[in-house]
Design a protein around this motif. Structure first.
Motif, PDB file in Angstrom:
ATOM      1  N   VAL A   2       0.870  -1.174   0.000  1.00 39.42           N
ATOM      2  CA  VAL A   2       0.000   0.000   0.000  1.00 39.42           C
ATOM      3  C   VAL A   2       0.907   1.223   0.000  1.00 39.42           C
ATOM      4  N   ARG A   3       0.824   2.000  -1.068  1.00 41.86           N
ATOM      5  CA  ARG A   3       1.730   3.146  -1.221  1.00 41.86           C
ATOM      6  C   ARG A   3       0.964   4.467  -1.268  1.00 41.86           C
ATOM      7  N   VAL A   4       1.689   5.555  -1.037  1.00 40.99           N
ATOM      8  CA  VAL A   4       1.101   6.892  -1.078  1.00 40.99           C
ATOM      9  C   VAL A   4       0.680   7.192  -2.514  1.00 40.99           C
ATOM     10  N   PRO A   5      -0.589   7.549  -2.740  1.00 36.28           N
ATOM     11  CA  PRO A   5      -1.030   7.865  -4.109  1.00 36.28           C
ATOM     12  C   PRO A   5      -0.506   9.223  -4.555  1.00 36.28           C
TER      13      PRO A   5
ATOM     14  N   VAL B  43      -5.528  -9.598   4.589  1.00 33.49           N
ATOM     15  CA  VAL B  43      -5.306  -9.276   5.996  1.00 33.49           C
ATOM     16  C   VAL B  43      -4.302  -8.135   6.085  1.00 33.49           C
ATOM     17  N   MET B  44      -4.607  -7.171   6.939  1.00 29.11           N
ATOM     18  CA  MET B  44      -3.700  -6.047   7.151  1.00 29.11           C
ATOM     19  C   MET B  44      -2.408  -6.560   7.757  1.00 29.11           C
ATOM     20  N   GLY B  45      -1.304  -6.306   7.098  1.00 34.63           N
ATOM     21  CA  GLY B  45      -0.005  -6.760   7.576  1.00 34.63           C
ATOM     22  C   GLY B  45       0.686  -5.678   8.383  1.00 34.63           C
ATOM     23  N   GLU B  46       1.890  -5.350   7.987  1.00 31.96           N
ATOM     24  CA  GLU B  46       2.685  -4.375   8.729  1.00 31.96           C
ATOM     25  C   GLU B  46       2.312  -2.950   8.342  1.00 31.96           C
ATOM     26  N   ILE B  47       2.186  -2.073   9.325  1.00 33.08           N
ATOM     27  CA  ILE B  47       1.976  -0.647   9.084  1.00 33.08           C
ATOM     28  C   ILE B  47       3.343   0.029   9.201  1.00 33.08           C
ATOM     29  N   VAL B  48       3.851   0.480   8.051  1.00 29.80           N
ATOM     30  CA  VAL B  48       5.200   1.043   7.999  1.00 29.80           C
ATOM     31  C   VAL B  48       5.210   2.499   8.436  1.00 29.80           C
ATOM     32  N   ALA B  49       4.210   3.277   7.996  1.00 28.53           N
ATOM     33  CA  ALA B  49       4.141   4.705   8.328  1.00 28.53           C
ATOM     34  C   ALA B  49       3.085   4.906   9.402  1.00 28.53           C
ATOM     35  N   LYS B  50       3.503   5.304  10.584  1.00 29.42           N
ATOM     36  CA  LYS B  50       2.585   5.502  11.717  1.00 29.42           C
ATOM     37  C   LYS B  50       1.871   6.845  11.613  1.00 29.42           C
TER      38      LYS B  50
ATOM     39  N   GLY C  23       1.037  10.481  12.157  1.00 25.74           N
ATOM     40  CA  GLY C  23       1.927  11.599  12.433  1.00 25.74           C
ATOM     41  C   GLY C  23       3.181  11.608  11.589  1.00 25.74           C
ATOM     42  N   ASP C  24       3.488  10.460  10.937  1.00 23.07           N
ATOM     43  CA  ASP C  24       4.676  10.408  10.076  1.00 23.07           C
ATOM     44  C   ASP C  24       4.462  11.217   8.807  1.00 23.07           C
ATOM     45  N   THR C  25       5.530  11.797   8.296  1.00 23.61           N
ATOM     46  CA  THR C  25       5.491  12.507   7.013  1.00 23.61           C
ATOM     47  C   THR C  25       6.021  11.568   5.933  1.00 23.61           C
ATOM     48  N   VAL C  26       5.259  11.437   4.860  1.00 24.73           N
ATOM     49  CA  VAL C  26       5.607  10.493   3.798  1.00 24.73           C
ATOM     50  C   VAL C  26       5.592  11.196   2.445  1.00 24.73           C
TER      51      VAL C  26
ATOM     52  N   ALA D 291       5.611   6.502  -1.333  1.00 25.74           N
ATOM     53  CA  ALA D 291       6.256   5.867  -0.185  1.00 25.74           C
ATOM     54  C   ALA D 291       5.409   4.697   0.303  1.00 25.74           C
ATOM     55  N   LEU D 292       6.048   3.696   0.887  1.00 26.59           N
ATOM     56  CA  LEU D 292       5.359   2.513   1.391  1.00 26.59           C
ATOM     57  C   LEU D 292       4.648   2.848   2.701  1.00 26.59           C
ATOM     58  N   LEU D 293       3.331   2.610   2.722  1.00 27.92           N
ATOM     59  CA  LEU D 293       2.544   2.859   3.925  1.00 27.92           C
ATOM     60  C   LEU D 293       2.333   1.594   4.747  1.00 27.92           C
ATOM     61  N   ALA D 294       2.011   0.498   4.069  1.00 28.62           N
ATOM     62  CA  ALA D 294       1.696  -0.743   4.771  1.00 28.62           C
ATOM     63  C   ALA D 294       1.692  -1.884   3.771  1.00 28.62           C
TER      64      ALA D 294
END
Length: 504
Positions: free
Chosen positions: A5-8, A55-62, A64-67, A71-74
């Motif tokens: 899942v990336r930033v559009p 299934v939702m896996g890892e959330i890379v950008a928490k 409050g993070d700036t992306v 960039a990879l979000l999850a």
């Protein structure tokens, strides 16, 4: 299988965003197009949908993070174990419709960079009609272009979810196609009953978390705020607008009372009966807004000059037949003007620049916008890297994009990223005008009608084919000297085209 899942794309000139809210946590089941998180830029709030079920896996950008863009979000883990619940809910309407074949959703196609919604202008099919794959189902109208929506599969149009005049979000569902020849009857009958439960009256939609927080801070409730998000979802900016309107209303009400009943001049009953009121298209609304924004933002000024077209016309007449035979396209005036402008922009780079906050962004390339009138309004297709192209390539690009503009086939990408614009009002007979800037550009050249006028040449009065040129520019970064120099360089190059070959 794992899906990233990336930033559009966030919009032109927007390069980063802040993760505002996650709607899912690791381990949660997600369905396709279900909202995963919300990003906030300095201009808009962007929702990020799931591109796959699983299934939702890892959330890379928490939160409050700036992306940055892309960039990879999850990650989403696709598989059999987690997706049943969302899929079962999504599939509930199918058994109720009487089944008889697979149903295919008709979704809103990609609308282009920074475009998040469109209006359904025309349906070419009605419920129960048979459709072939790639047959046009409907037409959407965005702020800039019309988009045709083809059928993703053959079958029967079972249900239309977005009626003509409805506003739909990017990736929203427009209709459902039922597979098989006999599948239409049941869905058509069930559609009225299914629609209310699907829409939920607009109030069962979960408001954005950032909007809830803003409403709590301002003391507003959701029924006091008109949502602009998907399915009427209230967004943070909607709360800000409602709060501003609420605070302004008490103060402005007394003063506004006398003028509110008369938004336009009084019209007699006889005249009113002969008037026709037509809603502005989204394209026309956007043109009006952008032109007024341009006037309100830029310190716009126009400088004029005139050019003797004798040399260009003689050169064109001498080589036009040979040019057409070799390149398969007519030699027009636009390629001369494009080359002349590219030449002048190298000497006066501020005309090819733009303002970004407190910075000036100089473009070391020329993406030339060529304004074109169409039946639906003015559009500006862009010829990318025009400074690297020859006459033939420029003429071919202008002809191809002009035809696509008139047919309403231009994509969003073809109308974005321009650094300078040429507008030719002369084709309509304009003798003199002051063009308006196409923001965020800082310069636009207006061409006009070629007209025989008496000129003094070598002490004698002779008739010459003359054209007035107008350069509108942003005086915030372009000084008068630069603007005049630009026009003089264009004039010199057109009156002696050999200067273009010599790079003089």
């Amino acid at each position: 299988m794992t899906t990233e899942v990336r930033v559009p794309t966030l919009g032109e000139s927007v390069t980063e965003a802040t993760v505002a809210t996650w709607f899912k946590k690791p381990g949660d089941a997600v369905a396709v197009d279900e909202m995963l998180c919300e990003l906030e830029t300095d201009k808009v709030t962007v929702e990020v949908p799931a591109t796959a079920a699983g299934v939702m896996g890892e959330i890379v950008a928490k939160e409050g993070d700036t992306v940055g863009v892309d960039a990879l979000l999850a990650t989403i883990t696709e598989g059999e174990g987690a997706a049943p619940a969302p899929k079962a809910e999504a599939a509930d309407p199918a058994p109720a419709s009487g089944g008889g074949g697979e149903s295919v959703d008709v979704m809103v196609p990609t609308l282009g960079e920074s475009v998040t919604e469109a209006t359904v202008s025309t349906w070419f099919k009605k419920v129960g009609d048979s459709v072939a794959q790639d047959e046009m189902l409907c037409e959407l109208e965005t702020d800039k272009v019309s988009v045709e929506v083809p059928a993703p599969a053959a079958g029967t149009l079972g249900e239309i979810l977005a009626k003509e005049g409805d506003t739909v979000q990017a990736d929203g569902k427009l209709a459902v196609i039922s597979g098989g020849s006999g599948a239409a009857a049941a869905p058509a009958a069930d559609a009225p009953a299914a629609a209310p439960s699907a829409s939920g009256g607009g109030k069962d939609v979960e408001d954005a978390p950032s909007a809830k927080k803003a409403m709590a801070e301002t003391g507003l409730s959701s029924d006091q705020v008109e949502g602009s998000g998907r399915d009427g979802r209230v967004m943070k900016e909607d709360v800000a607008k409602a709060a501003a309107a609420a605070s302004a209303a008490p103060a402005s009400a007394p003063a506004a009372a006398p003028t509110a009943p008369a938004p336009r001049a009084p019209v007699s009953a006889d005249d009113a009966s002969r008037e026709e009121r037509v809603k502005m298209t989204r394209l026309r609304q956007t043109i009006a807004r952008r032109l007024k924004d341009s006037q309100n933002t830029a310190a716009m000024l126009t400088t004029y000059n005139e050019v003797d077209m004798t040399a260009v016309m003689a050169l064109r007449n001498e080589y036009k037949e040979e040019f057409l035979k070799k390149h398969g396209v007519k030699l027009g005036f636009m390629s001369f003007f494009t080359k002349a402008c590219c030449h002048a922009l190298k000497e006066v780079p501020e005309v090819n620049a733009e303002i970004d906050g407190t910075d000036i962004v100089y473009k070391n390339f020329v993406h030339m916008g060529i304004a074109a009138g169409t039946p639906t309004g003015l559009v500006v297709p862009v010829i990318r890297d025009a400074d690297q192209m020859g006459f033939a390539a420029i003429e071919k690009a202008i002809a191809e994009k002009g035809a696509r503009a008139r047919d309403g086939k231009l994509s969003m990408a073809e109308m974005q990223g321009g650094t300078f614009t040429i507008s030719n009002g002369g084709v309509y007979g304009s003798l003199m005008s002051s063009p308006i800037l196409n923001p965020p550009q800082s310069g636009i050249l207006g061409m006009h009608k070629i007209q025989q006028r008496p000129m003094v040449v070598n002490g004698e009065i002779v008739a010459r084919p003359m054209m007035y040129l107008a350069l509108s520019y942003d005086h915030r970064i372009v000084d008068g000297k630069g603007a005049v120099t630009f026009l003089v360089r264009v004039k010199d190059a057109l009156e002696d085209p050999r200067r273009l070959l010599m790079d003089l």
